[in-house]
Design an enzyme around this catalytic site. Structure first.
Site, PDB file in Angstrom:
ATOM      1  N   HIS A  30      55.466 111.440 -21.662  1.00 51.83           N
ATOM      2  CA  HIS A  30      54.965 110.263 -22.380  1.00 51.83           C
ATOM      3  C   HIS A  30      54.001 110.660 -23.500  1.00 51.83           C
ATOM      4  O   HIS A  30      53.226 109.833 -23.968  1.00 51.83           O
ATOM      5  CB  HIS A  30      54.241 109.318 -21.424  1.00 51.83           C
ATOM      6  CG  HIS A  30      55.021 108.970 -20.210  1.00 51.83           C
ATOM      7  ND1 HIS A  30      56.255 108.375 -20.295  1.00 51.83           N
ATOM      8  CD2 HIS A  30      54.781 109.149 -18.890  1.00 51.83           C
ATOM      9  CE1 HIS A  30      56.735 108.196 -19.066  1.00 51.83           C
ATOM     10  NE2 HIS A  30      55.862 108.668 -18.202  1.00 51.83           N
ATOM     11  N   HIS A  63      60.444 105.450 -18.396  1.00 52.39           N
ATOM     12  CA  HIS A  63      60.921 106.581 -17.605  1.00 52.39           C
ATOM     13  C   HIS A  63      62.421 106.757 -17.680  1.00 52.39           C
ATOM     14  O   HIS A  63      63.039 107.298 -16.781  1.00 52.39           O
ATOM     15  CB  HIS A  63      60.506 106.437 -16.146  1.00 52.39           C
ATOM     16  CG  HIS A  63      59.042 106.500 -15.964  1.00 52.39           C
ATOM     17  ND1 HIS A  63      58.253 105.386 -16.020  1.00 52.39           N
ATOM     18  CD2 HIS A  63      58.228 107.547 -15.770  1.00 52.39           C
ATOM     19  CE1 HIS A  63      56.993 105.748 -15.853  1.00 52.39           C
ATOM     20  NE2 HIS A  63      56.946 107.049 -15.702  1.00 52.39           N
TER      21      HIS A  63
END
Lengths: 214, 330
Positions: B56, B218
């Site tokens: 991320h 995700h």
């Protein structure tokens, strides 16, 4: 000859699980990529590799010691949800077995029950939520019922393994209500839960270890 | 899928070594997977710690520094870090004023941070936790693990970090962080799936003419798949979902966030549609941030996050910050 539930038995189980997880890692990750985030196989492999290494370097001399050591390694090496959940399950089981060098089939039943409680307490899931509990709970129930009927250890663990496998397969029809798959809503239906699948592998390895010894 | 890596097993460690080399103002412990402010623990200051799976970036390690996080613990790609890491980070930033854990609402992160808080409390460290759950794409919080933590994590980390830097006590930092989360809503779309290094191929199959609405960060599929839409249509859908749920009030902080694989040219264009629609709906935009801040590896797509901001939040947002991923006012 009936298998003896000593530290060596659980170390053989660990060796078997580590090999099974290695072999099935890609398949577990495939299941996880359908409804999760594509890492269950690699996480389980990392955890059991670490657990095997830790137990080999300092072998505990009781069944409880082996399970506790494996649980501790899973908590500190895996991450994700599976690390704390499997780690807590095994630590609780290990604690339930205490410090005895050999345990009975009935003590194993109680330890498996403690593992279920640990997973429920930490994760808050129930049977039917499409999680590892959908394999673990039927397995523990089948094991207890088989002992009641007078089955020996290997027979009872075979019943547990069959129930775990059926439970894992039955997650295909379930809608996930916990964990990352729950975000898919209805789209989680039609896929087998990776956590229930790895649980059935762990239980099957217990049955195989017992059969190999008897 | 081609990747600029050596082997999948070392991507996180390699990135941490790179972060360390580029940012001497950070202490990076590659072995234990920790990124810590070099001057930690800062005397009498509440420590602010976050962490989560890698993939991320710049979240979270890129937000360590003056005015934001004191420490971050990166896990494997898309996998929560482990309690030992979090406990170590907590001890490293604890000056005596306590430590705030900023946790994105994912089962793994929640469970591991829970075990970590217990470990830290055993050491006598006062820990508070704020859960970030801003993703409105999760409409059914009762039958799911609850709303996911996405873009608002940046707002929470920035504001909590600024307040801690100003010397506020732990309870106030925690309360304000919770307020930021409660005032924030996000919605994300994916134009492509992402590819994790371990798998090496896209995590789900998204045909060329389709997009996925309501994705998290995700690489998990979202809630609905539709035929490809224009940027303006996507902005409409995202803002419908957000505004339906956002508490009424004053102006907003706006984050137009890239998922990692969408060029800034497209993000700024998308942002113009978002701004225009907000104007039509009489939502004042006080501050705007456009860029790749809370990403999902190489996923193409974007998310929109709005946070209702009062005077205090705006002042904290504007406060100086010096981190690899966010820097202004100093």
């Amino acid at each position: 000859m009936e298998a003896v539930l000593d530290a060596a038995f659980f170390r053989r189980w660990l060796t078997r699980v580590t090999a099974v997880v290695e072999r099935e890692a890609t398949a577990l990750t495939e299941l996880d990529s359908a409804i999760g985030d594509a890492d269950h196989g690699s996480n389980m492999r990392r955890g059991f590799d670490a657990a095997s290494a830790a137990v080999d370097s300092e072998p505990p001399d009781t069944p409880g010691g082996v399970l506790t050591a494996v649980g501790r390694q899973l908590i500190s090496k895996v991450g994700g949800a599976s690390g704390p959940l499997y780690g807590t399950a095994l630590r609780r089981a290990g604690r339930a077995l205490g410090g005895e060098p050999r345990v009975s089939a009935e003590q194993l039943r109680d330890a498996l029950g403690a593992a279920v409680d640990g997973v429920r307490d930490l994760g808050g899931a129930a049977v039917g939520d499409k999680t590892m509990l959908d394999a673990l709970v039927p397995a523990v129930e089948a094991y207890g019922a088989a002992l009641e009927r007078g089955a020996d250890l290997a027979g009872a663990l075979d019943a547990a393994a069959a129930a775990a496998r059926d439970g894992a397969e039955a997650t295909i029809g379930l809608r996930a209500r916990k964990g990352r798959a729950s975000y898919l809503g209805e789209r989680s239906v039609g896929h087998q839960d990776p956590g229930a699948t790895s649980t059935s592998l762990l239980v099957a390895a217990l049955a195989d270890t017992a059969r190999e010894a008897s | 899928m081609k990747m600029l890596i050596n082997v999948p097993e070392t991507v996180v460690s390699d990135a941490l070594r790179g972060l360390a080399a580029a940012h001497p103002e950070l202490t990076v412990d590659v072995q234990n997977r920790l990124v810590v402010r070099r001057d930690a623990p800062v005397a009498d200051k509440v420590g602010v710690v976050s962490g989560g799976g890698s993939g991320h970036e710049p979240l979270h390690g890129g937000y360590v520094g003056m005015g934001m996080l004191d420490a971050a613990c990166p896990g494997e790609v898309f996998t929560s870090p482990v309690p030992d890491q979090m406990a170590r980070a907590t001890a490293a930033v604890h000056s005596g004023a306590g430590v705030l854990h900023i946790v994105k609402n994912y089962t793994g992160d929640v469970l591991n941070f829970k075990l970590a808080a217990e470990l830290a409390e055993d050491e006598g460290i006062d820990v508070r936790q704020v859960l970030v759950d801003d993703d409105v794409a999760v409409t059914d919080s009762t039958h799911t693990a609850g709303r996911r933590g996405t873009g608002a994590t940046l707002f929470v980390e920035k504001v909590a970090g600024a307040l801690a830097e100003a010397g506020a006590p732990l309870d106030r930092v925690a309360a304000t962080a919770r307020k930021v989360n409660e005032c924030s809503r996000s919605f994300g779309v994916a134009l492509s799936a992402c590819t994790t290094p371990a798998k090496g191929s896209p995590t789900f199959d998204l045909p060329p003419g389709e997009l996925e609405l309501g994705v998290g960060i995700h690489g998990e599929p979202g809630r609905e798949r539709r035929g490809m839409m224009t940027a303006q249509e996507i902005a409409d859908v995202a803002l419908d979902a957000i505004l339906e749920d956002l508490p009424p009030g004053g102006p907003v902080l706006l984050l137009v966030n890239g998922m990692g694989g969408t060029p800034l040219l497209e993000l700024y264009g998308f942002s113009s549609h978002v701004q225009r629609i907000l104007g039509q709906r009489h939502v004042g935009v006080a501050r705007t941030l456009v860029g790749n801040y809370v990403t999902s590896l190489d996923m193409a797509g974007a998310s929109v996050t709005l946070c209702r901001a009062d005077e205090e939040l705006l002042r904290l947002w504007d406060a100086p910050v010096r981190t690899p991923g966010l820097r202004w006012g100093c």
